[in-house]
Design a protein around this motif. Structure first.
Motif, mmCIF file in Angstrom:
data_model
loop_
_atom_site.group_PDB
_atom_site.id
_atom_site.type_symbol
_atom_site.label_atom_id
_atom_site.label_comp_id
_atom_site.label_asym_id
_atom_site.label_seq_id
_atom_site.Cartn_x
_atom_site.Cartn_y
_atom_site.Cartn_z
ATOM 1 N N ASP A 34 0.809 -1.221 0.000
ATOM 2 C CA ASP A 34 0.000 0.000 0.000
ATOM 3 C C ASP A 34 0.839 1.266 0.000
ATOM 4 O OD1 ASP A 34 -2.649 -1.170 0.131
ATOM 5 O OD2 ASP A 34 -2.016 -1.897 2.090
ATOM 6 N N HIS A 35 1.947 1.241 0.725
ATOM 7 C CA HIS A 35 2.887 2.361 0.735
ATOM 8 C C HIS A 35 4.194 1.869 0.119
ATOM 9 C CE1 HIS A 35 1.182 4.156 4.775
ATOM 10 N NE2 HIS A 35 0.283 4.164 3.805
ATOM 11 N N LEU A 36 4.842 2.747 -0.624
ATOM 12 C CA LEU A 36 6.157 2.358 -1.166
ATOM 13 C C LEU A 36 7.097 3.557 -1.160
ATOM 14 C CD1 LEU A 36 8.084 0.424 -2.595
ATOM 15 C CD2 LEU A 36 6.992 1.025 -4.762
ATOM 16 N N HIS A 37 8.248 3.395 -0.535
ATOM 17 C CA HIS A 37 9.273 4.439 -0.592
ATOM 18 C C HIS A 37 9.702 4.603 -2.047
ATOM 19 C CE1 HIS A 37 10.685 4.763 3.780
ATOM 20 N NE2 HIS A 37 9.566 4.050 3.784
ATOM 21 N N THR A 38 9.585 5.825 -2.556
ATOM 22 C CA THR A 38 9.864 6.028 -3.977
ATOM 23 C C THR A 38 10.842 7.182 -4.213
ATOM 24 O OG1 THR A 38 7.646 6.967 -3.847
ATOM 25 C CG2 THR A 38 7.906 5.068 -5.244
ATOM 26 N N GLY A 98 18.331 10.414 -6.401
ATOM 27 C CA GLY A 98 17.053 10.616 -7.055
ATOM 28 C C GLY A 98 17.013 11.804 -7.993
ATOM 29 N N ASP A 99 17.084 11.525 -9.293
ATOM 30 C CA ASP A 99 16.902 12.554 -10.295
ATOM 31 C C ASP A 99 15.404 12.911 -10.335
ATOM 32 O OD1 ASP A 99 17.379 13.895 -12.985
ATOM 33 O OD2 ASP A 99 16.016 12.290 -13.559
ATOM 34 N N PRO A 100 15.050 14.211 -10.284
ATOM 35 C CA PRO A 100 13.639 14.579 -10.114
ATOM 36 C C PRO A 100 12.676 13.927 -11.103
ATOM 37 C CG PRO A 100 15.026 16.503 -9.881
ATOM 38 C CD PRO A 100 15.936 15.383 -10.271
ATOM 39 N N MET A 101 12.992 13.975 -12.393
ATOM 40 C CA MET A 101 12.024 13.420 -13.349
ATOM 41 C C MET A 101 11.981 11.893 -13.277
ATOM 42 S SD MET A 101 12.259 15.838 -16.653
ATOM 43 C CE MET A 101 10.582 15.760 -17.194
ATOM 44 N N THR A 102 13.130 11.294 -13.044
ATOM 45 C CA THR A 102 13.159 9.836 -12.908
ATOM 46 C C THR A 102 12.307 9.421 -11.714
ATOM 47 O OG1 THR A 102 15.394 9.859 -13.817
ATOM 48 C CG2 THR A 102 14.727 7.860 -12.668
ATOM 49 N N VAL A 103 12.444 10.167 -10.613
ATOM 50 C CA VAL A 103 11.665 9.855 -9.415
ATOM 51 C C VAL A 103 10.169 10.060 -9.692
ATOM 52 C CG1 VAL A 103 11.202 10.563 -7.029
ATOM 53 C CG2 VAL A 103 13.558 10.315 -7.821
ATOM 54 N N GLN A 104 9.821 11.126 -10.417
ATOM 55 C CA GLN A 104 8.399 11.331 -10.766
ATOM 56 C C GLN A 104 7.857 10.134 -11.546
ATOM 57 O OE1 GLN A 104 8.525 15.162 -12.760
ATOM 58 N NE2 GLN A 104 7.501 16.148 -11.033
ATOM 59 N N GLY A 105 8.701 9.544 -12.373
ATOM 60 C CA GLY A 105 8.282 8.341 -13.109
ATOM 61 C C GLY A 105 7.891 7.219 -12.157
ATOM 62 N N TYR A 106 8.630 7.047 -11.060
ATOM 63 C CA TYR A 106 8.272 5.996 -10.082
ATOM 64 C C TYR A 106 6.912 6.303 -9.451
ATOM 65 C CZ TYR A 106 13.439 5.575 -9.998
ATOM 66 O OH TYR A 106 14.768 5.484 -10.321
ATOM 67 N N LYS A 128 -4.229 1.652 -6.203
ATOM 68 C CA LYS A 128 -3.053 2.521 -6.340
ATOM 69 C C LYS A 128 -2.213 2.487 -5.080
ATOM 70 C CE LYS A 128 -5.588 5.334 -9.530
ATOM 71 N NZ LYS A 128 -6.251 6.579 -9.852
ATOM 72 N N VAL A 129 -0.907 2.578 -5.278
ATOM 73 C CA VAL A 129 0.038 2.568 -4.164
ATOM 74 C C VAL A 129 0.281 4.009 -3.714
ATOM 75 C CG1 VAL A 129 2.433 2.025 -3.522
ATOM 76 C CG2 VAL A 129 1.179 0.515 -5.077
ATOM 77 N N MET A 130 0.336 4.232 -2.416
ATOM 78 C CA MET A 130 0.659 5.562 -1.888
ATOM 79 C C MET A 130 2.187 5.690 -1.849
ATOM 80 S SD MET A 130 -0.748 8.340 -0.540
ATOM 81 C CE MET A 130 -2.147 8.281 0.573
ATOM 82 N N PRO A 131 2.773 6.583 -2.660
ATOM 83 C CA PRO A 131 4.234 6.728 -2.625
ATOM 84 C C PRO A 131 4.679 7.454 -1.362
ATOM 85 C CG PRO A 131 3.270 7.877 -4.519
ATOM 86 C CD PRO A 131 2.150 7.503 -3.610
ATOM 87 N N VAL A 132 5.890 7.171 -0.935
ATOM 88 C CA VAL A 132 6.436 7.753 0.285
ATOM 89 C C VAL A 132 7.743 8.468 -0.045
ATOM 90 C CG1 VAL A 132 7.323 7.261 2.597
ATOM 91 C CG2 VAL A 132 5.433 5.896 1.665
ATOM 92 N N ALA A 133 7.786 9.776 0.255
ATOM 93 C CA ALA A 133 9.018 10.553 0.077
ATOM 94 C C ALA A 133 9.710 10.621 1.427
ATOM 95 C CB ALA A 133 8.686 11.955 -0.421
ATOM 96 N N SER A 134 10.889 10.064 1.509
ATOM 97 C CA SER A 134 11.548 9.964 2.818
ATOM 98 C C SER A 134 13.056 9.892 2.631
ATOM 99 C CB SER A 134 11.042 8.680 3.497
ATOM 100 O OG SER A 134 11.720 8.439 4.690
#
Ligand SMILES: O=C(COP(=O)(O)O)[C@H](O)[C@H](O)COP(=O)(O)O
Ligand SMILES: [Mg+2]
Length: 488
Positions: free
Chosen positions: A328-332, A341-349, A377-383
């Protein structure tokens, strides 16, 4: 052995199965005319052939070793429907701006995979080929799973829409914090940190990746004190609160035992680390579906194989597999914090986690369309190394459906943990409000924060404490089709 060949093609079909070594392309693992079927799984590999190795032969070798082939002709192929069972490399192109690297597209027939098993898919696709001598390096960049295969997976047990309903929190990112120090606190002190963070305004607190059941705090103590903190903070604030109880353990029996206890104590969420492995992840997802539990996935360990651009597996592929497997949650990633983490690459995740239908988007590293077939849908986690002063960047990059987690950026606050949580909650709410009013938060963000800080001492202190912190290093995993400056 005398087999007449031309351009890698055997001219005399009778020679195809006589014993001996053939090139992989001669064995049928390269087909430039192949038209992928809707039911095929498509993979894009980045390959770096050894000097002198023809890229097409290298691509054919990848197709061969990840499906049916071995290094020599085997007559037993003829006991199978080998022509359709062979994976087919069907396109090879040099990678722009990366001498020596090629993109190779490979198609796999649906019969090659067991239904609903990431373990089986990975055993084929990343089983042998990454140690293959003719390649200096190989990376699985992206994957398109066919609808027919996607439908054999159950996906996130809860999903982000249901999670918001259960938590009764809408219209803003959720806020969390990883408890620090990572290791060493006693149960009672640990529970106090949980309480302070939640009482100050966070939605979630979180166990760190490496906290299981060490001598300084056994897991039952952790769970008891954490849930005491959660319940007290919920009562004090009137909000639904949670703390990801890490149920990672040495065996599946341990994991189930810990998950059962978390449920018994009334936790809304459990956590596992990626290192428990695919089968364990799918098992705990099944358990969570039966028990209405949110599963938080901490991607501990992924950097050992996702980070280097020329070798391993892209995190976008991992994210796709994890959505299918059921988290349900995924560190992305954060793009702005302490970790790669390149910004656009990370947005792709993030898109892979949250899209109903993912479209090809080369600047974000997405090479294929992907129909998610209404999988939750998975809730992404910014951490990872983020703080309140970056709130505008985080919301601008990732939107509302994300959990923003500030570990050090809560607990390291000079006025204490509650003050750290207040700073983050106020920063979050003022930024969401400004965005909803139509302000350009990317550019006006620092000013919006400063203004809010005039009426919120904890935010003022947070901005002052961390104002000079930045992690401005070049990303290793960048897009091949867009140059984006890394964000500090
Ligand atoms: O402990 C932390 C963050 O702590 P802090 O907030 O103090 O930096 C997590 O383990 C990282 O988020 C993992 O990285 P990722 O999220 O990329 O998997
Ligand atoms: Mg950690």
């Amino acid at each position: 052995m005398n087999r007449p060949v031309e351009e890698g093609v055997i001219l005399d079909a009778r020679q195809r199965y006589s014993a001996g070594v053939l090139k992989y392309r001669q064995m049928g693992y390269w087909d430039a005319d192949y038209v992928p079927k809707d039911t095929d799984t498509l993979c894009l590999f980045r390959i770096t052939p050894q000097d002198g190795v023809d890229p097409i032969e290298a691509a054919a070798a990848v197709a061969g070793e990840s499906s049916t082939a071995t290094w020599t002709v085997v007559w037993t192929d003829r006991l199978t429907a080998c022509d359709s069972y062979r994976a087919k490399a069907y396109k090879v192109e040099p990678v722009p701006g990366r001498p020596g690297e090629h993109f190779a597209w490979v198609a796999y027939d649906i019969i090659l995979f067991e239904e609903g098993s990431i373990a089986n898919i990975t055993a084929s696709l990343i089983g042998n080929v990454f140690s293959f001598k003719p390649l200096k390096a190989a990376r699985l960049e992206d994957i398109r799973m066919p609808v027919a295969l996607v439908k054999t997976f159950k996906g996130p047990p809860c999903g982000l829409v249901v999670e918001r309903e259960r938590l009764d929190k809408f219209g803003r990112p959720l806020l969390g914090a990883t408890t620090k120090p990572k290791l060493g606190l006693s149960g009672r002190n640990y529970g106090r940190v949980i309480y302070e963070g939640l009482k100050g305004g966070l939605d979630f607190m979180k166990d760190d990746e490496n906290i299981n059941s060490q001598p300084f705090m056994h897991w039952r103590d952790r769970f008891l004190y954490v849930m005491e903190g959660v319940n007290k903070a919920s009562a004090a604030t009137g909000e639904v609160k949670g703390s990801y109880l890490n149920v990672t353990g040495a065996t599946m029996e341990d994991i189930y035992e810990r998950a059962e206890f978390a449920k018994e104590l009334g936790s809304v969420v459990i956590m596992v680390d990626l290192i428990i492995g695919w089968s364990a992840i799918q098992s705990i997802a099944n358990w969570a579906r039966r028990n209405d539990m949110i599963v938080h996935m901490h991607r501990a360990g992924h950097g050992t194989y996702t980070r280097q651009k020329n070798h391993g597996v892209s995190f976008r592929v991992m994210a796709k597999w994890l959505r299918l497997a059921g988290v349900d949650h995924l560190h992305t990633g954060t793009a702005v914090g302490k970790l790669e983490g390149d910004p656009m690459t990370v947005q792709g995740y993030y898109n892979v986690c949250r899209d109903s239908y993912t479209r090809q988007d080369l600047p974000r590293g997405l090479f294929f369309d992907q129909d998610w077939c209404d999988l939750r849908k998975v809730m992404p986690v910014a951490s990872g190394g983020i703080h309140a002063g970056q709130m505008h960047q985080l919301i601008d990059l990732f939107g509302d459906d994300v959990i923003l987690q500030f570990g050090g950026g809560t607990i390291g606050h000079p006025a204490g943990i509650q003050a750290g949580a207040v700073a983050n909650r106020v920063a979050l709410e003022c930024m969401v409000k400004a965005r909803n009013e139509g302000r350009d938060i990317r550019n006006e963000g620092p000013e919006i924060l400063q203004k809010a800080a005039q009426f919120c001492t904890p935010l003022k202190q947070a901005l002052e404490t961390w104002k000079d912190v930045s992690f401005n290093y070049a990303s290793t995993d960048t897009s091949d089709y867009a140059v984006t400056a890394s964000v500090a």
